[in-house]
Scaffold this motif. Structure first.
Motif, PDB file in Angstrom:
ATOM      1  N   PHE A  50      10.600 -27.692  11.367  1.00 16.94           N
ATOM      2  CA  PHE A  50       9.503 -27.861  10.427  1.00 16.94           C
ATOM      3  C   PHE A  50       9.378 -26.617   9.546  1.00 16.94           C
ATOM      4  CE2 PHE A  50       8.689 -30.214  14.305  1.00 16.94           C
ATOM      5  CZ  PHE A  50       8.502 -31.503  13.797  1.00 16.94           C
ATOM      6  N   PRO A  51       9.902 -26.660   8.319  1.00 20.97           N
ATOM      7  CA  PRO A  51       9.824 -25.501   7.415  1.00 20.97           C
ATOM      8  C   PRO A  51       8.392 -25.063   7.134  1.00 20.97           C
ATOM      9  CG  PRO A  51      11.359 -27.159   6.574  1.00 20.97           C
ATOM     10  CD  PRO A  51      10.627 -27.785   7.712  1.00 20.97           C
ATOM     11  N   ASP A  52       7.428 -25.984   7.204  1.00 18.37           N
ATOM     12  CA  ASP A  52       6.032 -25.632   6.944  1.00 18.37           C
ATOM     13  C   ASP A  52       5.483 -24.643   7.983  1.00 18.37           C
ATOM     14  OD1 ASP A  52       5.950 -27.531   4.821  1.00 18.37           O
ATOM     15  OD2 ASP A  52       5.731 -29.117   6.292  1.00 18.37           O
ATOM     16  N   LEU A  53       6.156 -24.540   9.123  1.00 20.86           N
ATOM     17  CA  LEU A  53       5.704 -23.650  10.190  1.00 20.86           C
ATOM     18  C   LEU A  53       6.630 -22.447  10.355  1.00 20.86           C
ATOM     19  CD1 LEU A  53       4.829 -26.355  12.886  1.00 20.86           C
ATOM     20  CD2 LEU A  53       3.298 -25.319  11.204  1.00 20.86           C
ATOM     21  N   ALA A  54       7.445 -22.150   9.351  1.00 19.63           N
ATOM     22  CA  ALA A  54       8.444 -21.088   9.472  1.00 19.63           C
ATOM     23  C   ALA A  54       7.802 -19.725   9.701  1.00 19.63           C
ATOM     24  CB  ALA A  54       9.328 -21.060   8.224  1.00 19.63           C
ATOM     25  N   ASP A  55       6.728 -19.412   8.979  1.00 18.59           N
ATOM     26  CA  ASP A  55       6.088 -18.103   9.127  1.00 18.59           C
ATOM     27  C   ASP A  55       5.457 -17.960  10.511  1.00 18.59           C
ATOM     28  OD1 ASP A  55       6.855 -17.583   6.569  1.00 18.59           O
ATOM     29  OD2 ASP A  55       4.911 -18.013   5.665  1.00 18.59           O
ATOM     30  N   LEU A  77       0.252 -26.296  21.533  1.00 20.07           N
ATOM     31  CA  LEU A  77       0.397 -25.155  20.628  1.00 20.07           C
ATOM     32  C   LEU A  77      -0.323 -25.463  19.327  1.00 20.07           C
ATOM     33  CD1 LEU A  77       1.718 -22.387  20.065  1.00 20.07           C
ATOM     34  CD2 LEU A  77       3.691 -23.623  19.162  1.00 20.07           C
ATOM     35  N   LEU A  78      -1.268 -24.598  18.967  1.00 21.71           N
ATOM     36  CA  LEU A  78      -1.995 -24.735  17.701  1.00 21.71           C
ATOM     37  C   LEU A  78      -1.259 -23.911  16.655  1.00 21.71           C
ATOM     38  CD1 LEU A  78      -5.633 -24.333  19.092  1.00 21.71           C
ATOM     39  CD2 LEU A  78      -4.304 -26.432  18.816  1.00 21.71           C
ATOM     40  N   ALA A  79      -0.426 -24.559  15.858  1.00 22.23           N
ATOM     41  CA  ALA A  79       0.428 -23.873  14.888  1.00 22.23           C
ATOM     42  C   ALA A  79      -0.245 -23.869  13.518  1.00 22.23           C
ATOM     43  CB  ALA A  79       1.792 -24.562  14.799  1.00 22.23           C
ATOM     44  N   VAL A  80      -0.097 -22.746  12.811  1.00 26.10           N
ATOM     45  CA  VAL A  80      -0.714 -22.580  11.494  1.00 26.10           C
ATOM     46  C   VAL A  80       0.362 -22.723  10.417  1.00 26.10           C
ATOM     47  CG1 VAL A  80      -2.139 -21.093  10.046  1.00 26.10           C
ATOM     48  CG2 VAL A  80      -2.359 -20.986  12.542  1.00 26.10           C
ATOM     49  N   PRO A  81       0.222 -23.658   9.488  1.00 21.18           N
ATOM     50  CA  PRO A  81       1.220 -23.809   8.414  1.00 21.18           C
ATOM     51  C   PRO A  81       1.290 -22.573   7.528  1.00 21.18           C
ATOM     52  CG  PRO A  81      -0.189 -25.757   8.576  1.00 21.18           C
ATOM     53  CD  PRO A  81      -0.809 -24.707   9.438  1.00 21.18           C
ATOM     54  N   ASN A  82       2.406 -22.442   6.809  1.00 14.21           N
ATOM     55  CA  ASN A  82       2.635 -21.268   5.955  1.00 14.21           C
ATOM     56  C   ASN A  82       1.473 -21.007   5.001  1.00 14.21           C
ATOM     57  OD1 ASN A  82       5.136 -21.258   7.185  1.00 14.21           O
ATOM     58  ND2 ASN A  82       6.195 -22.208   5.480  1.00 14.21           N
ATOM     59  N   GLY A  83       1.008 -22.051   4.343  1.00 13.62           N
ATOM     60  CA  GLY A  83      -0.030 -21.876   3.334  1.00 13.62           C
ATOM     61  C   GLY A  83      -1.381 -21.496   3.888  1.00 13.62           C
ATOM     62  N   ASN A  84      -1.584 -21.640   5.201  1.00 10.84           N
ATOM     63  CA  ASN A  84      -2.868 -21.312   5.811  1.00 10.84           C
ATOM     64  C   ASN A  84      -2.876 -19.978   6.539  1.00 10.84           C
ATOM     65  OD1 ASN A  84      -2.538 -24.553   6.029  1.00 10.84           O
ATOM     66  ND2 ASN A  84      -4.663 -24.019   5.645  1.00 10.84           N
ATOM     67  N   LEU A  85      -1.714 -19.319   6.622  1.00  7.58           N
ATOM     68  CA  LEU A  85      -1.656 -18.003   7.261  1.00  7.58           C
ATOM     69  C   LEU A  85      -2.140 -16.924   6.293  1.00  7.58           C
ATOM     70  CD1 LEU A  85       1.720 -17.878   9.236  1.00  7.58           C
ATOM     71  CD2 LEU A  85      -0.567 -17.568  10.188  1.00  7.58           C
ATOM     72  N   PRO A  86      -2.826 -15.891   6.784  1.00  5.09           N
ATOM     73  CA  PRO A  86      -3.181 -14.767   5.910  1.00  5.09           C
ATOM     74  C   PRO A  86      -1.932 -14.009   5.478  1.00  5.09           C
ATOM     75  CG  PRO A  86      -3.752 -14.294   8.191  1.00  5.09           C
ATOM     76  CD  PRO A  86      -3.339 -15.724   8.151  1.00  5.09           C
ATOM     77  N   GLU A 407      22.076 -14.285  -0.020  1.00  2.00           N
ATOM     78  CA  GLU A 407      20.678 -14.680   0.108  1.00  2.00           C
ATOM     79  C   GLU A 407      19.724 -13.526  -0.174  1.00  2.00           C
ATOM     80  OE1 GLU A 407      21.689 -17.820   3.700  1.00  2.00           O
ATOM     81  OE2 GLU A 407      20.312 -16.166   4.008  1.00  2.00           O
ATOM     82  N   ALA A 408      20.045 -12.715  -1.163  1.00  2.00           N
ATOM     83  CA  ALA A 408      19.206 -11.546  -1.414  1.00  2.00           C
ATOM     84  C   ALA A 408      17.844 -11.927  -1.930  1.00  2.00           C
ATOM     85  CB  ALA A 408      19.905 -10.624  -2.419  1.00  2.00           C
ATOM     86  N   ALA A 409      17.761 -13.050  -2.585  1.00  2.00           N
ATOM     87  CA  ALA A 409      16.491 -13.429  -3.189  1.00  2.00           C
ATOM     88  C   ALA A 409      15.511 -14.002  -2.190  1.00  2.00           C
ATOM     89  CB  ALA A 409      16.722 -14.452  -4.305  1.00  2.00           C
ATOM     90  N   GLU A 410      15.886 -14.098  -0.916  1.00  2.00           N
ATOM     91  CA  GLU A 410      15.020 -14.727   0.045  1.00  2.00           C
ATOM     92  C   GLU A 410      14.151 -13.731   0.798  1.00  2.00           C
ATOM     93  OE1 GLU A 410      18.093 -18.363   1.140  1.00  2.00           O
ATOM     94  OE2 GLU A 410      17.071 -17.242   2.705  1.00  2.00           O
ATOM     95  N   SER A 411      14.105 -12.488   0.344  1.00  2.00           N
ATOM     96  CA  SER A 411      13.323 -11.498   1.078  1.00  2.00           C
ATOM     97  C   SER A 411      11.838 -11.731   0.928  1.00  2.00           C
ATOM     98  CB  SER A 411      13.676 -10.091   0.588  1.00  2.00           C
ATOM     99  OG  SER A 411      13.369  -9.965  -0.776  1.00  2.00           O
ATOM    100  N   ALA A 412      11.426 -12.485  -0.084  1.00  2.00           N
ATOM    101  CA  ALA A 412      10.015 -12.789  -0.248  1.00  2.00           C
ATOM    102  C   ALA A 412       9.626 -13.908   0.712  1.00  2.00           C
ATOM    103  CB  ALA A 412       9.720 -13.202  -1.690  1.00  2.00           C
ATOM    104  N   ARG A 413       8.355 -14.080   0.923  1.00  2.00           N
ATOM    105  CA  ARG A 413       7.852 -15.114   1.820  1.00  2.00           C
ATOM    106  C   ARG A 413       8.210 -16.491   1.293  1.00  2.00           C
ATOM    107  NH1 ARG A 413       3.682 -15.343   5.654  1.00  2.00           N
ATOM    108  NH2 ARG A 413       3.302 -13.135   5.329  1.00  2.00           N
ATOM    109  N   THR A 414       8.616 -17.374   2.181  1.00  2.00           N
ATOM    110  CA  THR A 414       8.970 -18.731   1.805  1.00  2.00           C
ATOM    111  C   THR A 414       7.747 -19.446   1.267  1.00  2.00           C
ATOM    112  OG1 THR A 414      10.585 -18.772   3.574  1.00  2.00           O
ATOM    113  CG2 THR A 414       9.957 -20.889   2.634  1.00  2.00           C
ATOM    114  N   PRO A 415       7.836 -20.087   0.084  1.00  2.00           N
ATOM    115  CA  PRO A 415       6.669 -20.753  -0.470  1.00  2.00           C
ATOM    116  C   PRO A 415       6.238 -21.903   0.409  1.00  2.00           C
ATOM    117  CG  PRO A 415       8.647 -21.324  -1.699  1.00  2.00           C
ATOM    118  CD  PRO A 415       9.016 -20.234  -0.759  1.00  2.00           C
ATOM    119  N   PRO A 416       4.911 -22.141   0.509  1.00  2.00           N
ATOM    120  CA  PRO A 416       4.429 -23.229   1.356  1.00  2.00           C
ATOM    121  C   PRO A 416       4.827 -24.574   0.802  1.00  2.00           C
ATOM    122  CG  PRO A 416       2.624 -22.282   0.083  1.00  2.00           C
ATOM    123  CD  PRO A 416       3.828 -21.402  -0.138  1.00  2.00           C
TER     124      PRO A 416
END
Length: 472
Positions: A50-55, A77-86, A407-416
């Motif tokens: 689930f890419p939405d839970l990658a972070d 397990l209560l998992a927090v999606p990428n867009g909801n993490l601080p 993959e140098a451009a992937e150092s930023a956080r994966t977009p939600p």
């Protein structure tokens, strides 16, 4: 006596029936072993689909919580999606006086809860123990969560049972499940219970160590101190001290002066410089003796938390009586200890640690003393082009550019991305996840009944024929 079954025949029937019964029992045992409840669950393996839970998966993988889950079953397990993490989970936890690992433990419920279980919750809710309660640092019942029904808007609401207001989260939906072993539910944010500051360890320092001040006072780290001050990531380092601690590898001023002219480190955008600085920090406290005898040489850095698992790692080994650090591009050594007081360790390193995800080696034409240098890739200093295009005519006369690092451009956080559930769970959250195994259990039961009947049949025939013989 002609109708009586000979004793040898009865023994043959009995032995055959017992053999069939033993085979059926072995098959039933094998089927039971294949059930999800009997197999250890790879939590990160389940979440990796689930890419939405990658972070959230990266946070879990970089914490000691993952090892604590290895021997457990019947979990939620209560998992927090990428867009909801601080933006900085460590700083978010530290603001409440909490350790990030303990916050993650608070998201592991020691009970299997399927969506159907949530819909059957009483109006008063249900108190469920979390993994944090097992640490012994939770006063009273603050290591548990109160799960209450939320009506039609959501599956449930999870909050601290303390009377004082604490953070809470809404269960957005079911993600996946390993029946009766692991249930993964999506929640809309990290949950930090009230009173967590009371549970904070008394051994932790009352104030975070100012890494910038430590480097400035050491007098040989002016460049590193100024970069750290200008980047704004010093606050992240201080927040991470509250957890498992941090280990900082600080390049000396001579190390910065020895950088090749083509590295272009100082010309990188601010966010890329921040990645390089995070790459110099381990999210655990390691005194020098621990580094010299480290068991796992490949260590994630703070930059790993903002990228994919397995990227921006350091290979730390002992070589020639000192601690060697290999980035895949640069080989450096620890030259001295600058600061060492639990939970912070700062070591001087002989070279600037440049990650292979942003830098690469290029051959020096005709170089006599050095066969290669380190050069920043174009992708590390500028965004990638929107589409591939042919090079301009002048490119034929210019020297070849440095090869781009993978993959140098992937150092930023994966977009939600939009949260989604697997097809088997869409629209059927309230169903029994183990219904497929019911026919198999029914067939096994009927087989056992039939085999018992075969065992008893020769005895019944013996009695019948015996009575017939006596009658004649």
């Amino acid at each position: 006596m002609r109708g009586q079954i000979p004793p040898v025949s009865r023994l043959v029937h009995l032995a055959a029936a017992i053999a069939l019964l033993a085979a059926a029992a072995a098959a039933a045992a094998e089927a039971a072993a294949r059930r999800p409840g009997a197999v250890a669950v790879n939590v990160t393996g389940v979440l990796s689909a689930f890419p939405d839970l990658a972070d959230f998966t990266r946070l879990l993988a970089s914490s000691p919580v993952l090892a604590e889950l290895a021997g457990r079953s019947s979990l939620t397990l209560l998992a927090v999606p990428n867009g909801n993490l601080p933006q900085s989970p460590s700083a978010f936890a530290a603001a409440s006086g909490a350790d990030l690992a303990d916050v993650l433990r608070y998201h592991v419920l020691l009970e299997y809860l399927a969506p159907a279980d949530l819909r059957r919750l009483p109006a008063s809710g249900k108190l469920v123990t979390t993994l944090f309660q097992t640490t012994g640092r939770a006063p009273a019942d603050l290591g548990a969560v109160n799960v209450t029904a939320a009506g039609r808007a959501a599956l449930a609401v999870v909050r601290s049972p303390a009377p004082l207001p604490g953070s809470n989260a809404t269960v957005l939906g079911a993600i996946t499940a390993v029946p009766y072993n692991l249930s993964v539910l999506a929640v809309d944010g990290l949950i930090v219970p009230s009173g967590f500051d009371l549970a904070a360890s008394e051994t932790r320092p009352p104030a975070a160590v100012n890494i910038t001040r430590v480097l400035a006072d050491a007098r040989a780290f002016n460049v590193a101190a100024s970069m750290l001050e200008a980047s704004g990531v010093a606050g992240e380092f201080e927040a991470d001290e509250r957890g498992a601690g941090i280990t900082v590898f600080a390049p000396t001023d001579d190390a910065f002066a020895g950088l090749p002219s083509g590295d272009r480190l100082q010309s990188l955008p601010a966010e890329r410089k921040a990645v390089v600085l995070r790459f110099h920090v381990l999210h655990s406290y390691y005194p020098l003796g621990s580094l010299e005898s480290i068991v796992n040489p490949v260590q994630p850095t703070l930059a790993t938390e903002f990228s994919n698992a397995g990227r921006f790692t350091l290979n730390i080994t002992r070589a020639n009586g000192s601690v060697a650090i290999d980035t895949g591009v640069v080989q450096a050594t620890i030259t001295r200890t600058v600061f060492d007081q639990n939970p912070v360790a700062v070591f001087a390193v002989s070279k600037v640690l440049l990650p292979k995800e942003m830098f690469t080696r290029t051959e020096v034409p005709g170089g006599a003393d050095s066969s290669s240098v380190v050069a920043a890739t174009a992708a590390a200093s500028s965004p990638p082009p929107a589409a591939a295009s042919s090079p301009p005519p002048a490119a034929a006369s210019s020297p070849p550019p440095a090869a781009a690092a993978p993959e140098a451009a992937e150092s930023a956080r994966t977009p939600p991305t939009k949260l989604s559930s697997p097809p088997a769970l869409r629209g059927g959250g309230g169903q029994d996840y183990d219904t497929a195994s019911a026919p198999a259990r029914a067939r096994t039961g009927w087989r056992c009944i039939a085999l018992v009947y075969l065992v008893l049949l020769p005895l019944r025939l013996n009695l019948y024929t015996g009575r017939g013989g006596r009658g004649r």
